[in-house]
Design a protein around this motif. Structure first.
Motif, mmCIF file in Angstrom:
data_model
loop_
_atom_site.group_PDB
_atom_site.id
_atom_site.type_symbol
_atom_site.label_atom_id
_atom_site.label_comp_id
_atom_site.label_asym_id
_atom_site.label_seq_id
_atom_site.Cartn_x
_atom_site.Cartn_y
_atom_site.Cartn_z
ATOM 1 N N SER A 1 -8.883 -29.851 -0.533
ATOM 2 C CA SER A 1 -9.789 -28.717 -0.021
ATOM 3 C C SER A 1 -10.001 -27.664 -0.858
ATOM 4 O O SER A 1 -10.637 -26.863 -0.357
ATOM 5 N N SER A 2 -9.241 -27.573 -1.947
ATOM 6 C CA SER A 2 -9.009 -26.511 -2.663
ATOM 7 C C SER A 2 -10.102 -26.254 -3.808
ATOM 8 O O SER A 2 -10.585 -27.449 -4.195
ATOM 9 N N THR A 3 -10.394 -25.304 -4.381
ATOM 10 C CA THR A 3 -11.317 -25.024 -5.355
ATOM 11 C C THR A 3 -10.409 -24.611 -6.420
ATOM 12 O O THR A 3 -9.808 -23.426 -6.519
ATOM 13 N N VAL A 4 -10.620 -25.234 -7.765
ATOM 14 C CA VAL A 4 -9.966 -24.689 -8.805
ATOM 15 C C VAL A 4 -10.628 -23.990 -9.904
ATOM 16 O O VAL A 4 -12.003 -24.209 -10.216
ATOM 17 N N LEU A 5 -10.369 -22.744 -10.184
ATOM 18 C CA LEU A 5 -10.906 -21.767 -11.085
ATOM 19 C C LEU A 5 -10.156 -21.412 -12.244
ATOM 20 O O LEU A 5 -8.952 -20.839 -11.970
ATOM 21 N N VAL A 6 -10.817 -22.085 -13.376
ATOM 22 C CA VAL A 6 -9.822 -22.019 -14.558
ATOM 23 C C VAL A 6 -10.361 -20.866 -15.498
ATOM 24 O O VAL A 6 -11.618 -20.773 -15.830
ATOM 25 N N GLY A 7 -9.483 -19.889 -15.925
ATOM 26 C CA GLY A 7 -9.753 -18.683 -16.572
ATOM 27 C C GLY A 7 -9.949 -19.160 -18.211
ATOM 28 O O GLY A 7 -9.159 -20.062 -18.703
ATOM 29 N N VAL A 8 -10.946 -18.385 -18.880
ATOM 30 C CA VAL A 8 -10.971 -18.903 -20.321
ATOM 31 C C VAL A 8 -9.684 -18.538 -20.940
ATOM 32 O O VAL A 8 -9.439 -19.232 -21.733
ATOM 33 N N GLU A 9 -9.210 -17.589 -20.628
ATOM 34 C CA GLU A 9 -7.618 -17.111 -21.611
ATOM 35 C C GLU A 9 -6.938 -18.327 -21.127
ATOM 36 O O GLU A 9 -5.974 -18.643 -22.221
ATOM 37 N N SER A 10 -6.625 -18.845 -19.892
ATOM 38 C CA SER A 10 -5.663 -19.701 -19.673
ATOM 39 C C SER A 10 -6.135 -21.154 -20.340
ATOM 40 O O SER A 10 -5.169 -21.757 -20.891
ATOM 41 N N TYR A 11 -7.540 -21.480 -20.383
ATOM 42 C CA TYR A 11 -7.940 -22.550 -21.239
ATOM 43 C C TYR A 11 -7.658 -22.485 -22.651
ATOM 44 O O TYR A 11 -7.115 -23.389 -23.227
ATOM 45 N N LEU A 12 -7.982 -21.285 -23.106
ATOM 46 C CA LEU A 12 -7.844 -21.184 -24.699
ATOM 47 C C LEU A 12 -6.198 -21.248 -24.997
ATOM 48 O O LEU A 12 -5.913 -21.775 -26.069
ATOM 49 N N GLY A 13 -5.418 -20.700 -24.237
ATOM 50 C CA GLY A 13 -3.971 -20.788 -24.389
ATOM 51 C C GLY A 13 -3.312 -22.315 -24.290
ATOM 52 O O GLY A 13 -2.607 -22.684 -25.124
ATOM 53 N N TYR A 14 -4.015 -23.159 -23.300
ATOM 54 C CA TYR A 14 -3.613 -24.602 -23.255
ATOM 55 C C TYR A 14 -4.211 -25.177 -24.572
ATOM 56 O O TYR A 14 -3.444 -26.089 -25.123
ATOM 57 N N ALA A 15 -5.305 -24.972 -24.980
ATOM 58 C CA ALA A 15 -5.892 -25.796 -26.091
ATOM 59 C C ALA A 15 -5.197 -25.264 -27.383
ATOM 60 O O ALA A 15 -4.813 -26.386 -28.240
#
Length: 291
Positions: free
Chosen positions: A155-169
């Motif tokens: 039932s949750s919605t995931v909001l992924v920040g750009v900074e978080s994704y860039l750090g992961y990549a």
């Protein structure tokens, strides 16, 4: 008044201030190359951004708003900093031939010819290995994202920040690329006589176990799929490096020993022809050779 040019020392020795001046010049050229590459990265931001974020678009959209997964920008100035960060990363890749050459031009004059050959081989093999590791990370990024985001409650919605994704990549690309360089270091150490094949064979199981531990700890997602995607190819490359080390040690063992038959107090014979040839060809180059 015309200044006299300082003579070049055939052994590559320079005063400290001359070393510092050359280091400054090399840094300026490298920074200028990076600036040009960053400008190109800024101009082509859109295709670069689409390429970097493409793995994120392949995840399951059931946890996203309106079943459409988009990265979230949280701050007013984040858009500018994202442009700058992506442009700098692209600029570092685009200008890599420039700053790698400046680094090589600063270090190479102080190396002997044999050491230069090793460095050429190292650079020739290091770039394809790093690219192969980064490509594998790019292919497997969406799998790790699917596993991590799929753990969110239904039932949750995931909001992924750009900074978080860039750090992961960035972490994925860097860790996979550097991990693929490990076998190359094994070969270089073996060629230098620091790590014989007998030591590799003795600690082989421990080294393979260490590769799996590193893959489990270093991968950002730390999911089993990403860990195995990093560990298994690295182990295969390590086995190839061990095989090359074995053949190198066999070749070295079959080579004639120039010190065989000599007494403890007897001087070894000098190969004057070889020494003269190395001196004539410039075993150590001067700093003025590479511009």
């Amino acid at each position: 008044m015309k200044l006299k040019r300082q003579p070049v020392d055939p052994e590559g020795r320079m005063p400290l201030m001359a070393h510092l001046r050359e280091l400054r010049n090399r840094l300026i050229k490298a920074i200028l190359g990076l600036a040009v590459g960053t400008g190109i990265g800024w101009l082509f931001f859109t295709p670069i951004w689409n390429f970097v974020t493409e793995p994120f678009t392949r995840i399951d959209p059931k946890h996203c708003i309106n079943h459409k997964c988009d990265l979230v920008v949280h701050g007013i100035f984040d858009g500018f900093f994202i442009h700058m960060k992506v442009a700098l990363l692209a600029g570092a890749v685009i200008s890599s031939p420039i700053w790698l050459y400046q680094l090589w031009a600063f270090v190479a004059p102080g190396l002997y010819k044999r050491e230069k050959r090793w460095t050429y081989a190292f650079i020739t093999a290091a770039v394809p290995l790093f690219v192969a590791g980064a490509a594998l990370a790019y292919v497997t990024m969406d799998k790790g994202l699917k596993i991590l985001i799929g753990l969110a409650p239904g039932s949750s919605t995931v909001l992924v920040g750009v900074e978080s994704y860039l750090g992961y990549a960035q972490a994925m690309l860097l860790i996979f690329g550097l991990a693929f360089e490990l076998p190359l270091f094994v070969i270089i150490l073996n060629m230098a006589g620091v790590l014989p094949h007998s030591a590799i064979r003795r600690f082989r199981r421990m080294m393979i176990f260490g590769i799996f531990v590193f893959a489990a700890v270093a991968t950002p997602s730390q999911d089993p799929f990403t860990m195995l995607a990093l560990a298994i190819p690295t182990v295969v490359l390590f086995e190839v490096a061990e095989l090359l080390a074995y053949f190198n040690d066999r070749r070295r063992a079959n080579a004639p020993d120039p010190y065989a038959g000599l007494a403890d107090d007897e001087a070894a014979p000098l190969d004057l022809d070889r020494i003269d040839a190395e001196l004539e060809s410039g075993g150590r180059g001067g700093r003025g050779d590479l511009q």
